[in-house]
Design a protein around this motif. Structure first.
Motif, PDB file in Angstrom:
ATOM      1  N   LYS A  50       0.840  -1.200   0.000  1.00 56.78           N
ATOM      2  CA  LYS A  50       0.000   0.000   0.000  1.00 56.78           C
ATOM      3  C   LYS A  50       0.876   1.251   0.000  1.00 56.78           C
ATOM      4  O   LYS A  50       0.632   2.190  -0.751  1.00 56.78           O
ATOM      5  N   ALA A  51       1.884   1.250   0.856  1.00 58.52           N
ATOM      6  CA  ALA A  51       2.791   2.397   0.925  1.00 58.52           C
ATOM      7  C   ALA A  51       3.562   2.556  -0.377  1.00 58.52           C
ATOM      8  O   ALA A  51       3.785   3.678  -0.850  1.00 58.52           O
ATOM      9  N   VAL A  95       1.317   4.172  -2.991  1.00 57.99           N
ATOM     10  CA  VAL A  95       1.154   5.606  -2.725  1.00 57.99           C
ATOM     11  C   VAL A  95       2.403   6.369  -3.147  1.00 57.99           C
ATOM     12  O   VAL A  95       2.312   7.408  -3.810  1.00 57.99           O
ATOM     13  N   THR A  96       3.586   5.865  -2.788  1.00 63.12           N
ATOM     14  CA  THR A  96       4.811   6.580  -3.150  1.00 63.12           C
ATOM     15  C   THR A  96       5.067   6.535  -4.656  1.00 63.12           C
ATOM     16  O   THR A  96       5.594   7.496  -5.219  1.00 63.12           O
TER      17      THR A  96
END
Length: 74
Positions: free
Chosen positions: A5-6, A9-10
């Motif tokens: 997920k991170a 996003v990045t």
């Protein structure tokens, strides 16, 4: 937040931060035609994966520098 997920996003933020460069170079409309959104997003995912594997931001900085160098040559 979980890694994937991170990382998504990045990678999205990596894509968005390149927009001013494309608009400055007047390549913004060519960008939509060429489908570079997907390419830059995938590169962002790969950079995030490289960071997870190495644990070092320097490896990602070097990968990004080499990527930009080779893209400039071609």
């Amino acid at each position: 937040m979980a890694f994937w997920k991170a990382n998504i996003v990045t990678a999205f933020l990596f894509l968005v931060i390149d927009y001013p460069i494309w608009t400055y170079n007047a390549e913004f409309f060519e960008f939509f035609i060429a489908g570079s959104h997907i390419y830059v997003f995938v590169i962002g995912l790969l950079f995030g994966f490289a960071y997870k594997k190495t644990g070092s931001l320097w490896s990602v900085v070097l990968l990004h520098a080499f990527h930009n160098f080779f893209v400039t040559i071609i």
